[in-house]
Design a protein around this motif. Structure first.
Motif, PDB file in Angstrom:
ATOM      1  N   SER A 128       3.693  12.365 -19.808  1.00 45.98           N
ATOM      2  CA  SER A 128       4.901  13.039 -19.300  1.00 45.98           C
ATOM      3  C   SER A 128       6.094  12.086 -19.239  1.00 45.98           C
ATOM      4  N   GLN A 129       5.857  10.806 -19.505  1.00 47.19           N
ATOM      5  CA  GLN A 129       6.962   9.823 -19.516  1.00 47.19           C
ATOM      6  C   GLN A 129       7.418   9.497 -20.940  1.00 47.19           C
ATOM      7  N   ILE A 130       6.849  10.180 -21.904  1.00 45.84           N
ATOM      8  CA  ILE A 130       7.146   9.866 -23.313  1.00 45.84           C
ATOM      9  C   ILE A 130       7.965  10.994 -23.942  1.00 45.84           C
ATOM     10  N   VAL A 131       8.997  10.634 -24.681  1.00 44.21           N
ATOM     11  CA  VAL A 131       9.728  11.630 -25.491  1.00 44.21           C
ATOM     12  C   VAL A 131       9.843  11.089 -26.914  1.00 44.21           C
ATOM     13  N   VAL A 132       9.357  11.880 -27.866  1.00 47.50           N
ATOM     14  CA  VAL A 132       9.431  11.509 -29.284  1.00 47.50           C
ATOM     15  C   VAL A 132      10.669  12.198 -29.871  1.00 47.50           C
ATOM     16  N   SER A 133      11.456  11.430 -30.638  1.00 50.37           N
ATOM     17  CA  SER A 133      12.725  11.978 -31.148  1.00 50.37           C
ATOM     18  C   SER A 133      12.881  11.715 -32.639  1.00 50.37           C
ATOM     19  N   THR A 134      13.980  12.232 -33.175  1.00 52.77           N
ATOM     20  CA  THR A 134      14.287  12.077 -34.595  1.00 52.77           C
ATOM     21  C   THR A 134      14.907  10.694 -34.832  1.00 52.77           C
ATOM     22  N   GLY A 135      14.055   9.692 -34.784  1.00 56.14           N
ATOM     23  CA  GLY A 135      14.512   8.303 -34.911  1.00 56.14           C
ATOM     24  C   GLY A 135      14.904   7.733 -33.557  1.00 56.14           C
ATOM     25  N   ALA A 136      14.844   6.394 -33.480  1.00 59.79           N
ATOM     26  CA  ALA A 136      15.245   5.723 -32.234  1.00 59.79           C
ATOM     27  C   ALA A 136      16.710   6.005 -31.938  1.00 59.79           C
ATOM     28  N   LYS A 137      17.477   6.279 -32.985  1.00 60.05           N
ATOM     29  CA  LYS A 137      18.886   6.610 -32.770  1.00 60.05           C
ATOM     30  C   LYS A 137      19.024   7.832 -31.862  1.00 60.05           C
ATOM     31  N   GLN A 138      18.222   8.858 -32.144  1.00 62.19           N
ATOM     32  CA  GLN A 138      18.329  10.036 -31.277  1.00 62.19           C
ATOM     33  C   GLN A 138      17.817   9.721 -29.876  1.00 62.19           C
ATOM     34  N   SER A 139      16.791   8.872 -29.797  1.00 59.25           N
ATOM     35  CA  SER A 139      16.295   8.494 -28.460  1.00 59.25           C
ATOM     36  C   SER A 139      17.426   7.859 -27.654  1.00 59.25           C
ATOM     37  N   ILE A 140      18.216   7.004 -28.313  1.00 60.17           N
ATOM     38  CA  ILE A 140      19.295   6.314 -27.575  1.00 60.17           C
ATOM     39  C   ILE A 140      20.345   7.313 -27.100  1.00 60.17           C
ATOM     40  N   ILE A 141      20.775   8.176 -27.996  1.00 63.81           N
ATOM     41  CA  ILE A 141      21.838   9.112 -27.582  1.00 63.81           C
ATOM     42  C   ILE A 141      21.316  10.071 -26.512  1.00 63.81           C
ATOM     43  N   MET A 195       9.159   2.984 -42.414  1.00 63.78           N
ATOM     44  CA  MET A 195       9.251   4.446 -42.499  1.00 63.78           C
ATOM     45  C   MET A 195      10.614   4.930 -42.000  1.00 63.78           C
ATOM     46  N   THR A 196      11.667   4.302 -42.489  1.00 65.87           N
ATOM     47  CA  THR A 196      13.011   4.634 -41.985  1.00 65.87           C
ATOM     48  C   THR A 196      13.373   6.107 -42.190  1.00 65.87           C
ATOM     49  N   GLY A 197      12.936   6.663 -43.330  1.00 63.13           N
ATOM     50  CA  GLY A 197      13.329   8.037 -43.620  1.00 63.13           C
ATOM     51  C   GLY A 197      12.503   9.094 -42.904  1.00 63.13           C
ATOM     52  N   TRP A 198      11.439   8.687 -42.248  1.00 65.50           N
ATOM     53  CA  TRP A 198      10.570   9.666 -41.586  1.00 65.50           C
ATOM     54  C   TRP A 198      11.156  10.101 -40.239  1.00 65.50           C
ATOM     55  N   ARG A 199      12.049   9.286 -39.698  1.00 66.08           N
ATOM     56  CA  ARG A 199      12.826   9.575 -38.497  1.00 66.08           C
ATOM     57  C   ARG A 199      11.951   9.860 -37.265  1.00 66.08           C
ATOM     58  N   ILE A 200      11.197   8.865 -36.865  1.00 64.87           N
ATOM     59  CA  ILE A 200      10.439   8.986 -35.607  1.00 64.87           C
ATOM     60  C   ILE A 200      10.771   7.800 -34.701  1.00 64.87           C
ATOM     61  N   GLY A 201      11.324   8.118 -33.529  1.00 66.90           N
ATOM     62  CA  GLY A 201      11.537   7.118 -32.483  1.00 66.90           C
ATOM     63  C   GLY A 201      10.969   7.671 -31.187  1.00 66.90           C
ATOM     64  N   TYR A 202      10.822   6.829 -30.196  1.00 59.89           N
ATOM     65  CA  TYR A 202      10.282   7.343 -28.930  1.00 59.89           C
ATOM     66  C   TYR A 202      10.687   6.446 -27.766  1.00 59.89           C
ATOM     67  N   ILE A 203      10.640   7.044 -26.576  1.00 58.14           N
ATOM     68  CA  ILE A 203      10.856   6.248 -25.361  1.00 58.14           C
ATOM     69  C   ILE A 203       9.680   6.428 -24.413  1.00 58.14           C
ATOM     70  N   GLY A 204       9.476   5.384 -23.594  1.00 57.77           N
ATOM     71  CA  GLY A 204       8.657   5.483 -22.399  1.00 57.77           C
ATOM     72  C   GLY A 204       9.638   5.266 -21.261  1.00 57.77           C
ATOM     73  N   ALA A 205       9.657   6.177 -20.288  1.00 57.41           N
ATOM     74  CA  ALA A 205      10.729   6.127 -19.292  1.00 57.41           C
ATOM     75  C   ALA A 205      10.269   6.753 -17.980  1.00 57.41           C
ATOM     76  N   PRO A 206      11.015   6.537 -16.899  1.00 58.90           N
ATOM     77  CA  PRO A 206      10.710   7.284 -15.681  1.00 58.90           C
ATOM     78  C   PRO A 206      10.749   8.791 -15.996  1.00 58.90           C
ATOM     79  N   GLU A 207       9.927   9.552 -15.293  1.00 61.99           N
ATOM     80  CA  GLU A 207       9.807  10.977 -15.641  1.00 61.99           C
ATOM     81  C   GLU A 207      11.134  11.729 -15.608  1.00 61.99           C
ATOM     82  N   TRP A 208      12.002  11.357 -14.666  1.00 61.63           N
ATOM     83  CA  TRP A 208      13.271  12.109 -14.563  1.00 61.63           C
ATOM     84  C   TRP A 208      14.144  11.898 -15.804  1.00 61.63           C
ATOM     85  N   ILE A 209      14.017  10.741 -16.417  1.00 61.60           N
ATOM     86  CA  ILE A 209      14.763  10.491 -17.661  1.00 61.60           C
ATOM     87  C   ILE A 209      14.092  11.251 -18.810  1.00 61.60           C
ATOM     88  N   ALA A 210      12.768  11.170 -18.853  1.00 66.36           N
ATOM     89  CA  ALA A 210      12.034  11.855 -19.933  1.00 66.36           C
ATOM     90  C   ALA A 210      12.336  13.349 -19.887  1.00 66.36           C
TER      91      ALA A 210
END
Ligand code: PMP
Ligand code: GLU
Length: 396
Positions: A93-106, A243-258
């Motif tokens: 529940s603390q993990i969010v997978v996104s379309t590249g680390a770029k999307q995770s940052i935004i 795998m730059t073109g596959w666009r997978i990034g992720y975060i581990g974060a406090p639940e409220w951020i996730a």
């Protein structure tokens, strides 16, 4: 027409890394003999077992929307990876997978920032942090660093930048563009400052974690348990698995951020690509030894670059300990005439290399350092040798 664009958009510029590599690609298409050392993009194929997992996923019917934050078994795999490689404990529940680390940052920035909030960013920084913060109408507070300190900030510098408006601190270790890697002690000392300011969140960009040349694995700042609730650990498969073109990034974060990233992503993109997520499971389940051959190759290239760069007069550099960039200071050329051109600044220097010898690099200005140049060595040894020979012949 341009007047109709939003002021948020007008507030930011094009990504200079992408602009430079697009220009190089366009010149190559026109027939110029371009060597592209601008983009941070590994030149390997992704490992076979990952490609196999993607093909299998298509056959197994993974064609549909996934849960917004990513398949549960991928998020479980990421938790195991964080524990195995980084000594970090996260639950799915603390993990969010996104379309590249770029999307995770935004996602993180949009979750946290209000107009005029301050975000502390050590310079040189990765190009998009600064622009994304501005896009959110917040204010980037830059801590300059110097080559003589291996481009690292001190706890004193950090503390002196903190105000009641400070919301977030962003940095990368190993660093793009300098190749610096913060040690355990250095991070511990920074963590003591953050502990005094629990309202400040820390975005720790660890996308180059496997690409390091020292003896021990880079440290995650989240291991200091007093500040664990403040830390968002960012990673992805672009660099380590090529795998730059596959666009997978992720975060581990406090639940409220996730949860907040999940909310944003649910409205913006629904989820990351389903096949790429299945491939990411195979990638992240594998032991880092499985990509050892790439890291070994990067180390050989780093050493080669360190040999070749010595032959170029008038530049200074620090020894990169991670990532695949070198960030030499080229300011001794400013104001000088070379082959009929007076070089005024780093932007012009990068343009000069591209136009005169067809070598694409990126101006340090993109990374908040106006005296340096970023050279990516994520290319074959032969390409690196040819590029440095051209640079040497031009400048010496
Ligand atoms: N952080 C850093 C430091 C990077 O160099 C990159 C390069 N792409 C990213 C984040 C974004 O990676 P991704 O390809 O996963 O969006
Ligand atoms: N991160 C890479 C770089 O710094 C890729 C380009 C980008 O995403 O901006 O070159």
């Amino acid at each position: 027409m341009k007047d109709r664009l939003s002021y948020r958009l007008k507030n930011i510029s094009y990504s200079q890394t992408i602009a430079m590599s697009s220009k190089a690609r366009a010149m190559k298409k026109k027939g110029y003999d371009i060597i592209n050392l601008s983009l941070g993009e590994p030149d390997f194929l992704p490992p076979d077992f990952v490609l196999h997992a993607a093909k299998q996923a298509m056959d197994d019917g993974y064609h549909y929307y996934t849960p917004v934050s990513g398949y549960l078994d991928l998020r479980e795999t990421i938790c195991e990876k964080f524990s195995r490689d980084n000594r970090l404990k996260y639950t799915p529940s603390q993990i969010v997978v996104s379309t590249g680390a770029k999307q995770s940052i935004i996602n993180v920035l949009l979750s946290l920032l209000n107009k005029d909030d301050e975000v502390i960013i050590p310079a040189p920084y990765w190009v998009s942090y600064y622009q994304m913060v501005k896009f959110c109408e917040a204010y980037p507070v830059i801590i300059p660093t110097h080559m003589k300190n291996d481009f690292k900030i001190t706890p004193e510098q950090l503390e002196s930048c903190i105000t009641e408006r400070t919301k977030l601190f962003i940095f990368s270790t190993p660093c793009n563009p300098t190749g610096s890697v913060y040690s355990y002690e250095e991070l511990k000392n920074l963590s003591k400052i953050f502990k005094k300011h629990p309202q400040i969140m820390i975005l720790s960009d660890e996308i180059y974690e496997h690409i390091y040349y020292g003896k021990s694995h880079p440290i995650s700042i989240g291991i200091f348990h007093e500040i664990y609730p403040q830390v968002i650990t960012l990673n992805g498969i672009s660099k380590a698995f090529s795998m730059t073109g596959w666009r997978i990034g992720y975060i581990g974060a406090p639940e409220w951020i996730a949860q907040s990233c999940d909310k944003i992503q649910g409205q913006m993109t629904s989820c990351a690509n389903s096949i790429a997520q299945r491939a990411a499971i195979a990638a992240l389940k594998s032991h880092p030894k499985s990509i050892g051959y790439m890291i070994k190759e990067f180390k050989k290239r780093r050493n080669l670059v360190l040999d070749l760069i010595q032959e170029i007069h008038g530049i200074q550099w620090n020894k990169p300990h991670g990532s695949f960039y070198i960030f030499p200071n080229i300011s001794s050329f400013f104001g000088k005439e070379i082959h009929g051109v007076i070089i005024q600044n780093a932007n012009q220097f990068a343009e000069f290399l591209l136009e005169k010898i067809y070598v694409a690099t990126v101006s340090g200005s993109a990374f908040g350092d106006h005296e340096c140049l970023r050279i990516s060595y994520a290319s074959s040894e032969a390409t690196i040798i040819e590029a440095f020979m051209r640079i040497k012949n031009l400048l010496n």
